[in-house]
Design a protein around this motif. Structure first.
Motif, PDB file in Angstrom:
ATOM      1  N   ILE A  83       0.885  -1.156   0.000  1.00  0.00           N
ATOM      2  CA  ILE A  83       0.000   0.000   0.000  1.00  0.00           C
ATOM      3  C   ILE A  83       0.925   1.209   0.000  1.00  0.00           C
ATOM      4  O   ILE A  83       1.758   1.356   0.894  1.00  0.00           O
ATOM      5  CB  ILE A  83      -0.925   0.006   1.245  1.00  0.00           C
ATOM      6  CG1 ILE A  83      -1.795  -1.250   1.276  1.00  0.00           C
ATOM      7  CG2 ILE A  83      -1.749   1.292   1.282  1.00  0.00           C
ATOM      8  CD1 ILE A  83      -2.695  -1.454   0.075  1.00  0.00           C
ATOM      9  N   ARG A  86      -2.662   6.640   0.673  1.00  0.00           N
ATOM     10  CA  ARG A  86      -4.029   6.650   1.235  1.00  0.00           C
ATOM     11  C   ARG A  86      -4.748   7.854   0.655  1.00  0.00           C
ATOM     12  O   ARG A  86      -4.298   8.979   0.828  1.00  0.00           O
ATOM     13  CB  ARG A  86      -3.963   6.744   2.764  1.00  0.00           C
ATOM     14  CG  ARG A  86      -3.396   5.507   3.420  1.00  0.00           C
ATOM     15  CD  ARG A  86      -2.980   5.714   4.872  1.00  0.00           C
ATOM     16  NE  ARG A  86      -3.861   6.511   5.667  1.00  0.00           N
ATOM     17  CZ  ARG A  86      -4.854   6.043   6.436  1.00  0.00           C
ATOM     18  NH1 ARG A  86      -5.077   4.755   6.499  1.00  0.00           N
ATOM     19  NH2 ARG A  86      -5.601   6.863   7.134  1.00  0.00           N
ATOM     20  N   ASN A  87      -5.850   7.618  -0.056  1.00  0.00           N
ATOM     21  CA  ASN A  87      -6.564   8.695  -0.723  1.00  0.00           C
ATOM     22  C   ASN A  87      -7.860   9.026   0.014  1.00  0.00           C
ATOM     23  O   ASN A  87      -8.855   8.314  -0.122  1.00  0.00           O
ATOM     24  CB  ASN A  87      -6.870   8.316  -2.170  1.00  0.00           C
ATOM     25  CG  ASN A  87      -7.520   9.445  -2.936  1.00  0.00           C
ATOM     26  OD1 ASN A  87      -7.769  10.518  -2.399  1.00  0.00           O
ATOM     27  ND2 ASN A  87      -7.799   9.200  -4.201  1.00  0.00           N
ATOM     28  N   SER A  90     -11.059  10.127  -2.604  1.00  0.00           N
ATOM     29  CA  SER A  90     -11.339   9.213  -3.704  1.00  0.00           C
ATOM     30  C   SER A  90     -12.753   9.394  -4.254  1.00  0.00           C
ATOM     31  O   SER A  90     -13.690   9.683  -3.506  1.00  0.00           O
ATOM     32  CB  SER A  90     -11.176   7.775  -3.202  1.00  0.00           C
ATOM     33  OG  SER A  90     -11.589   6.848  -4.181  1.00  0.00           O
ATOM     34  N   SER A  95      -9.835   5.323  -0.501  1.00  0.00           N
ATOM     35  CA  SER A  95      -9.094   4.280  -1.223  1.00  0.00           C
ATOM     36  C   SER A  95      -7.654   4.179  -0.750  1.00  0.00           C
ATOM     37  O   SER A  95      -7.088   5.127  -0.204  1.00  0.00           O
ATOM     38  CB  SER A  95      -9.146   4.528  -2.734  1.00  0.00           C
ATOM     39  OG  SER A  95      -8.551   5.756  -3.070  1.00  0.00           O
ATOM     40  N   LYS A  97      -3.996   2.928  -2.378  1.00  0.00           N
ATOM     41  CA  LYS A  97      -3.323   2.588  -3.640  1.00  0.00           C
ATOM     42  C   LYS A  97      -2.380   1.415  -3.447  1.00  0.00           C
ATOM     43  O   LYS A  97      -1.637   1.341  -2.484  1.00  0.00           O
ATOM     44  CB  LYS A  97      -2.547   3.784  -4.183  1.00  0.00           C
ATOM     45  CG  LYS A  97      -1.976   3.524  -5.570  1.00  0.00           C
ATOM     46  CD  LYS A  97      -1.470   4.781  -6.205  1.00  0.00           C
ATOM     47  CE  LYS A  97      -1.065   4.618  -7.649  1.00  0.00           C
ATOM     48  NZ  LYS A  97      -0.515   3.373  -8.062  1.00  0.00           N
ATOM     49  N   SER A  99       0.802  -0.760  -5.077  1.00  0.00           N
ATOM     50  CA  SER A  99       2.004  -0.362  -5.806  1.00  0.00           C
ATOM     51  C   SER A  99       2.189  -1.030  -7.173  1.00  0.00           C
ATOM     52  O   SER A  99       3.295  -1.029  -7.703  1.00  0.00           O
ATOM     53  CB  SER A  99       3.245  -0.601  -4.939  1.00  0.00           C
ATOM     54  OG  SER A  99       3.411  -1.984  -4.675  1.00  0.00           O
ATOM     55  N   ASP A 119      -3.048   2.787 -11.233  1.00  0.00           N
ATOM     56  CA  ASP A 119      -4.166   3.247 -10.406  1.00  0.00           C
ATOM     57  C   ASP A 119      -5.003   2.074  -9.911  1.00  0.00           C
ATOM     58  O   ASP A 119      -6.234   2.075 -10.026  1.00  0.00           O
ATOM     59  CB  ASP A 119      -5.043   4.266 -11.146  1.00  0.00           C
ATOM     60  CG  ASP A 119      -4.364   5.616 -11.265  1.00  0.00           C
ATOM     61  OD1 ASP A 119      -3.442   5.878 -10.466  1.00  0.00           O
ATOM     62  OD2 ASP A 119      -4.752   6.405 -12.133  1.00  0.00           O
ATOM     63  N   PHE A 121      -6.399   0.192  -6.790  1.00  0.00           N
ATOM     64  CA  PHE A 121      -6.727   0.573  -5.418  1.00  0.00           C
ATOM     65  C   PHE A 121      -7.619  -0.470  -4.756  1.00  0.00           C
ATOM     66  O   PHE A 121      -8.308  -1.232  -5.432  1.00  0.00           O
ATOM     67  CB  PHE A 121      -7.510   1.897  -5.409  1.00  0.00           C
ATOM     68  CG  PHE A 121      -6.715   3.117  -5.737  1.00  0.00           C
ATOM     69  CD1 PHE A 121      -6.211   3.915  -4.725  1.00  0.00           C
ATOM     70  CD2 PHE A 121      -6.487   3.481  -7.052  1.00  0.00           C
ATOM     71  CE1 PHE A 121      -5.496   5.065  -5.018  1.00  0.00           C
ATOM     72  CE2 PHE A 121      -5.762   4.632  -7.354  1.00  0.00           C
ATOM     73  CZ  PHE A 121      -5.267   5.421  -6.334  1.00  0.00           C
ATOM     74  N   HIS A 123     -10.931   0.070  -2.733  1.00  0.00           N
ATOM     75  CA  HIS A 123     -11.809   1.225  -2.589  1.00  0.00           C
ATOM     76  C   HIS A 123     -13.254   0.821  -2.309  1.00  0.00           C
ATOM     77  O   HIS A 123     -13.614  -0.350  -2.397  1.00  0.00           O
ATOM     78  CB  HIS A 123     -11.728   2.137  -3.818  1.00  0.00           C
ATOM     79  CG  HIS A 123     -12.157   1.519  -5.117  1.00  0.00           C
ATOM     80  ND1 HIS A 123     -13.449   1.117  -5.386  1.00  0.00           N
ATOM     81  CD2 HIS A 123     -11.437   1.259  -6.237  1.00  0.00           C
ATOM     82  CE1 HIS A 123     -13.517   0.650  -6.607  1.00  0.00           C
ATOM     83  NE2 HIS A 123     -12.306   0.699  -7.145  1.00  0.00           N
ATOM     84  N   CYS A 140      -9.383  -2.972  -9.799  1.00  0.00           N
ATOM     85  CA  CYS A 140      -9.259  -2.691  -8.372  1.00  0.00           C
ATOM     86  C   CYS A 140      -9.951  -3.754  -7.535  1.00  0.00           C
ATOM     87  O   CYS A 140     -10.563  -4.679  -8.056  1.00  0.00           O
ATOM     88  CB  CYS A 140      -9.874  -1.325  -8.062  1.00  0.00           C
ATOM     89  SG  CYS A 140      -9.019   0.061  -8.855  1.00  0.00           S
TER      90      CYS A 140
END
Length: 165
Positions: A83, A86-87, A90, A95, A97, A99, A119, A121, A123, A140
């Motif tokens: 990870i 941290r969004n 979102s 969400s 993210k 890697s 992108d 994630f 989420h 995702c």
């Protein structure tokens, strides 16, 4: 009488605000040391060492079988990642993210002359206008918004995520 009414209104407003369930929760339990995603079972586990702290039913990319190779293939990656962001803003509530792509993913796509995509994630569902059942993401890992609030409170940047077939 008027002062009493105002005080009661303020007390009610503060009481309702305290009961509200904002999307940012606190977590004071054991550290999440890793995440395991079992794609075939559509399950995600948050672990502290070898102890499962939480488990969730998940949705994946719309073409879930196999490892993500290229942008637009609809697959969820497989392998060990981290990870890395941290969004809180979102489009999908909150969400985390993943890697993807790593060096191997980029080298494979470069050799094929295609973009890797990115992108990827974990989420929630907010603002998704499509169906929220089955596998619907572009690669995702999706959970409900309420579940994402708990996950977001527990998982830190740097946590290892193992995404298994």
């Amino acid at each position: 009488m008027r002062l009493t009414t105002i005080l009661l209104a303020l007390a009610l407003a503060f009481g309702l605000a305290a009961c509200g369930s904002g999307k940012f929760r606190t977590y004071n339990g054991p550290e999440v040391t890793s995440i395991q995603v079992h794609k075939a079972a559509r399950k995600m586990y948050l672990l502290h060492n070898d102890k499962v702290l939480e488990q969730y039913d998940i949705a994946l990319g719309f073409a879930p079988i196999g490892h993500k190779q290229f942008e637009g293939d609809g697959k969820t990656p497989e392998g060990a990642y981290q990870i890395n962001f941290r969004n809180p803003d979102s489009d999908y509530h909150l969400s985390l993210k993943i890697s993807y792509p790593d060096e191997n993913d980029r080298a494979f796509a470069d050799e094929a002359g295609k973009p890797t995509g990115g992108d990827i994630f974990i989420h929630g569902h907010s603002n998704w206008k499509g169906r929220n059942k089955g596998d619907w993401t572009a690669g995702c890992i999706a959970v409900t918004d309420r579940e994402m609030e708990v996950i977001y409170s527990m998982v830190r940047v740097g946590t290892i995520i193992y995404i298994l077939p």
